[in-house]
Write a protein that holds these residues in place. Structure first.
Motif, PDB file in Angstrom:
ATOM      1  N   HIS A 149       0.827  -1.210   0.000  1.00  0.00           N
ATOM      2  CA  HIS A 149       0.000   0.000   0.000  1.00  0.00           C
ATOM      3  C   HIS A 149       0.853   1.248   0.000  1.00  0.00           C
ATOM      4  N   VAL A 150       1.976   1.131   0.671  1.00  0.00           N
ATOM      5  CA  VAL A 150       2.839   2.302   0.816  1.00  0.00           C
ATOM      6  C   VAL A 150       4.268   1.883   0.545  1.00  0.00           C
ATOM      7  N   SER A 151       4.992   2.691  -0.173  1.00  0.00           N
ATOM      8  CA  SER A 151       6.398   2.398  -0.399  1.00  0.00           C
ATOM      9  C   SER A 151       7.194   3.664  -0.135  1.00  0.00           C
ATOM     10  N   ILE A 152       8.197   3.574   0.723  1.00  0.00           N
ATOM     11  CA  ILE A 152       9.034   4.750   1.004  1.00  0.00           C
ATOM     12  C   ILE A 152      10.496   4.372   0.971  1.00  0.00           C
ATOM     13  N   CYS A 153      11.313   5.367   0.760  1.00  0.00           N
ATOM     14  CA  CYS A 153      12.750   5.180   0.853  1.00  0.00           C
ATOM     15  C   CYS A 153      13.130   5.410   2.308  1.00  0.00           C
ATOM     16  N   MET A 154      13.794   4.460   2.922  1.00  0.00           N
ATOM     17  CA  MET A 154      14.118   4.623   4.332  1.00  0.00           C
ATOM     18  C   MET A 154      15.097   5.778   4.540  1.00  0.00           C
ATOM     19  N   GLY A 182       5.317  10.301   1.418  1.00  0.00           N
ATOM     20  CA  GLY A 182       6.714  10.229   1.840  1.00  0.00           C
ATOM     21  C   GLY A 182       6.959  10.603   3.287  1.00  0.00           C
ATOM     22  N   ASP A 183       5.901  10.572   4.106  1.00  0.00           N
ATOM     23  CA  ASP A 183       6.098  10.836   5.543  1.00  0.00           C
ATOM     24  C   ASP A 183       6.167   9.514   6.284  1.00  0.00           C
ATOM     25  N   MET A 184       7.021   9.467   7.295  1.00  0.00           N
ATOM     26  CA  MET A 184       7.070   8.268   8.129  1.00  0.00           C
ATOM     27  C   MET A 184       7.186   8.699   9.585  1.00  0.00           C
ATOM     28  N   VAL A 185       6.439   8.012  10.452  1.00  0.00           N
ATOM     29  CA  VAL A 185       6.490   8.357  11.879  1.00  0.00           C
ATOM     30  C   VAL A 185       6.808   7.111  12.696  1.00  0.00           C
ATOM     31  N   MET A 186       7.765   7.244  13.629  1.00  0.00           N
ATOM     32  CA  MET A 186       8.053   6.180  14.598  1.00  0.00           C
ATOM     33  C   MET A 186       7.557   6.717  15.931  1.00  0.00           C
ATOM     34  N   LYS A 187       6.746   5.934  16.631  1.00  0.00           N
ATOM     35  CA  LYS A 187       6.156   6.478  17.857  1.00  0.00           C
ATOM     36  C   LYS A 187       6.103   5.445  18.970  1.00  0.00           C
ATOM     37  N   VAL A 188       6.395   5.899  20.194  1.00  0.00           N
ATOM     38  CA  VAL A 188       6.163   5.071  21.369  1.00  0.00           C
ATOM     39  C   VAL A 188       5.267   5.871  22.308  1.00  0.00           C
ATOM     40  N   GLU A 189       4.403   5.161  23.000  1.00  0.00           N
ATOM     41  CA  GLU A 189       3.463   5.846  23.886  1.00  0.00           C
ATOM     42  C   GLU A 189       3.251   5.020  25.143  1.00  0.00           C
ATOM     43  N   THR A 190       3.550   5.611  26.296  1.00  0.00           N
ATOM     44  CA  THR A 190       3.294   4.927  27.562  1.00  0.00           C
ATOM     45  C   THR A 190       2.558   5.910  28.469  1.00  0.00           C
ATOM     46  N   GLU A 191       2.280   5.475  29.666  1.00  0.00           N
ATOM     47  CA  GLU A 191       1.614   6.363  30.635  1.00  0.00           C
ATOM     48  C   GLU A 191       2.437   7.597  30.933  1.00  0.00           C
ATOM     49  N   LEU A 192       3.761   7.410  30.919  1.00  0.00           N
ATOM     50  CA  LEU A 192       4.637   8.508  31.345  1.00  0.00           C
ATOM     51  C   LEU A 192       5.121   9.399  30.214  1.00  0.00           C
ATOM     52  N   PHE A 199       9.735  11.717   9.839  1.00  0.00           N
ATOM     53  CA  PHE A 199      10.609  11.941   8.688  1.00  0.00           C
ATOM     54  C   PHE A 199       9.721  12.349   7.520  1.00  0.00           C
ATOM     55  N   SER A 200      10.206  13.249   6.697  1.00  0.00           N
ATOM     56  CA  SER A 200       9.390  13.578   5.520  1.00  0.00           C
ATOM     57  C   SER A 200      10.233  13.521   4.256  1.00  0.00           C
ATOM     58  N   LYS A 201       9.567  13.662   3.126  1.00  0.00           N
ATOM     59  CA  LYS A 201      10.204  13.629   1.799  1.00  0.00           C
ATOM     60  C   LYS A 201      10.921  12.308   1.552  1.00  0.00           C
TER      61      LYS A 201
ATOM     62  N   ASP B 121      19.019  16.961  11.096  1.00  0.00           N
ATOM     63  CA  ASP B 121      19.006  16.555   9.680  1.00  0.00           C
ATOM     64  C   ASP B 121      17.615  16.413   9.101  1.00  0.00           C
ATOM     65  N   GLY B 122      16.725  17.306   9.432  1.00  0.00           N
ATOM     66  CA  GLY B 122      15.393  17.266   8.824  1.00  0.00           C
ATOM     67  C   GLY B 122      14.402  16.345   9.513  1.00  0.00           C
ATOM     68  N   ALA B 123      14.875  15.459  10.387  1.00  0.00           N
ATOM     69  CA  ALA B 123      13.923  14.615  11.123  1.00  0.00           C
ATOM     70  C   ALA B 123      13.532  15.355  12.398  1.00  0.00           C
ATOM     71  N   VAL B 124      12.257  15.271  12.766  1.00  0.00           N
ATOM     72  CA  VAL B 124      11.780  16.004  13.946  1.00  0.00           C
ATOM     73  C   VAL B 124      11.162  15.037  14.943  1.00  0.00           C
ATOM     74  N   THR B 125      11.558  15.154  16.198  1.00  0.00           N
ATOM     75  CA  THR B 125      10.974  14.313  17.244  1.00  0.00           C
ATOM     76  C   THR B 125      10.220  15.183  18.227  1.00  0.00           C
ATOM     77  N   GLY B 126       8.992  14.795  18.552  1.00  0.00           N
ATOM     78  CA  GLY B 126       8.220  15.506  19.558  1.00  0.00           C
ATOM     79  C   GLY B 126       8.068  14.601  20.768  1.00  0.00           C
ATOM     80  N   CYS B 127       8.321  15.129  21.976  1.00  0.00           N
ATOM     81  CA  CYS B 127       8.183  14.329  23.191  1.00  0.00           C
ATOM     82  C   CYS B 127       7.232  15.033  24.133  1.00  0.00           C
ATOM     83  N   SER B 128       6.442  14.248  24.835  1.00  0.00           N
ATOM     84  CA  SER B 128       5.570  14.812  25.855  1.00  0.00           C
ATOM     85  C   SER B 128       5.783  13.971  27.101  1.00  0.00           C
ATOM     86  N   ILE B 129       6.429  14.540  28.110  1.00  0.00           N
ATOM     87  CA  ILE B 129       6.779  13.782  29.306  1.00  0.00           C
ATOM     88  C   ILE B 129       5.907  14.236  30.461  1.00  0.00           C
TER      89      ILE B 129
END
Lengths: 203, 279
Positions: A149-154, A182-192, A199-201, B121-129
């Motif tokens: 569905h989606v193809s991006i350059c790492m 061309g957008d990619m998001v890495m995300k972690v989410e916890t209580e704290l 990343f874009s483009k 380098d163009g990558a942006v990280t957002g944190c909410s602590i």
């Protein structure tokens, strides 16, 4: 024979395999070498298909397959053994790899190392392998690429590695998302904490 | 995580940015021996405090000048935060030179999270602590007027001594005196006693003013974290007051050549406190 970048490249590949699974399959054809980790989809896990043109790495390459019709060899190797053998090839002048028959079939790695005087030292590693019979070769076919569905350059892998390592200390699970712009998001989410890197483009 | 617009950023009670996140994370390493820290922000700068066992306190001071922009809309802001998480966020892109991560830190007041955006380098990280209720921090009531003994030395000589301390000893005894041995670190471990002397004539010593012989013991396990600070510092100032309370001030240079201070306070170990001179 031996070219330097083969060594580092293959050592990286085998080190990675070693971290994922103990064993892997090596397939040899007249033109190519393949490192194959079989399909783990049913058990959860990683499968891998790595194809290398032998001409890029070897000065000399000779093989005789199982038969003239099926001029290939499939063997199962323990990754750690190759890693150990290749470690001693770090400063090698040359390296030869042969499939030999000792008490069991072996991948024999002969490494010529420099020594203080003009003569060379020869170090030999015999790595036992198990040859995979032709009737099982179907299990090692190249996986078909599913429709995507989606193809991006790492983005640069080093950056991804740094981010993943930090995120690993914050949470067990990571959410990876990407779109067709061309957008990619890495995300972690916890209580704290919530941390998301965008990343874009990446088209 | 959405990047905030200019207007949204302006609403924050505290909004500061730094061209190099290491100028903050590097200093915080020097006090990172517990997972929780209390952050105090005033117009002069930021103070981060870590405490343990009601006997030891470490403070890191990052003046407003170390930041590129620094806006605070209240007289003072205080909150508690998980320091492990803060450090991971500041180092999200990897924290080794030559890479440089730009950072912006924002806080909107009691009960809101600390928001940090980092860019490299163009990558942006957002944190909410998540922030926590600020704990009352100890006041060691250490004042310059009550200082009996004071020595300033190059961090190198204390680095060696601190890194080699016998960890089987429960205490670290510090002796400061106008006479021999002048400055002595002693341990009493399972293999025996060990003394490390730094004479007042040593070229590592920049300032020596000891008015009275004092010898106090401090719990080694509590002082061990200050080794982190000594390893990052260029100079150290050791002071002891009339109660035997210890102040260790470390001068740490950041990548811009700016100086930040880290200060450790430690109270003497009462259980083992005695007046016998263990020379």
């Amino acid at each position: 024979m031996f070219m330097k970048h083969f060594f580092f490249f293959v050592l990286d590949v085998v080190n990675t395999i070693n971290k994922l699974l103990k064993k892997c399959t090596l397939r040899l054809t007249p033109d190519k070498l393949y490192f194959i980790l079989p399909d783990q989809v049913s058990n959860g896990g990683v499968s891998m298909w790595c194809e290398l043109k032998q001409a890029n790495f070897f000065d000399e390459y000779q093989m005789d397959g199982v038969s003239s019709e099926h001029n290939e060899i499939y063997m199962e190797i323990i990754a750690e053994n190759i890693v150990r053998a290749l470690k001693s090839a770090h400063n090698a002048k040359s390296m030869k790899i042969k499939l030999t028959k000792k008490q069991t079939p072996c991948l024999t790695v002969e490494i010529e190392l420099p020594s203080i005087n003009s003569s060379s030292r020869l170090v030999t590693h015999d790595i036992p392998v198990s040859v995979i019979p032709r009737r099982l070769w179907d299990e090692y076919q190249e996986p078909t690429m599913p429709e995507f569905h989606v193809s991006i350059c790492m983005p640069p892998l080093k950056t991804l590695k740094n981010i993943a390592e930090r995120m690993k200390n914050l949470s067990t699970y990571l959410t990876l998302s990407a779109n067709q712009e061309g957008d990619m998001v890495m995300k972690v989410e916890t209580e704290l904490v919530t941390v998301a890197t965008r990343f874009s483009k990446l088209i | 995580m959405v990047l905030l617009t200019q207007n949204e950023e302006e609403r924050y009670a505290f909004n500061a940015n730094m061209n190099n996140a290491r100028n903050l994370s590097h200093i915080l390493k020097a006090i990172h021996f517990k997972d929780t820290a209390t952050v105090f922000v005033t117009e002069n700068g930021m103070k981060v405090t870590v405490e343990d066992a009601k006997c030891i306190q470490a403070n890191a001071f990052i003046q407003a000048q170390v930041f590129q922009d620094y806006i605070i809309r209240e007289d003072s802001i205080t909150f508690c935060i998980n320091l492990d998480i803060l450090q991971e966020c500041l180092s999200i892109f990897g924290s080794n030179p030559p890479s440089v991560t730009a950072m912006r830190m924002m806080y909107n007041g009691y009960g809101t999270p600390l928001v940090i955006t980092l860019e490299e380098d163009g990558a942006v990280t957002g944190c909410s602590i998540k922030t926590q209720e600020p704990d009352q921090t100890l006041d060691f009531e250490f004042s310059a007027a009550n200082v009996i003994n004071k020595v300033i030395m190059k961090a190198e000589c204390l680095k060696e001594a601190f890194n080699e301390l016998d960890v089987t000893s429960e205490v670290l005894q510090i002796t400061m005196s106008p006479d021999h041995p002048f400055f002595r670190l002693s341990t009493f471990g399972t293999l025996g006693q060990s003394h490390h002397d730094i004479p007042n004539t040593s070229d590592m010593v920049e300032f020596f003013e000891c008015n009275q012989t004092q010898s106090n013991r401090y719990r080694l396990s509590l002082l061990k974290p200050s080794v982190k600070a000594v390893n990052l510092a260029t100079k150290v100032c050791v002071r002891m007051d009339h109660r035997g309370f210890l102040s260790l001030q470390y001068m740490i240079k950041n990548e811009n050549g700016q100086i930040c201070f880290v200060e450790y306070y430690c109270c003497p170990d009462e259980e083992l406190e005695n007046n016998d001179n263990q020379f």
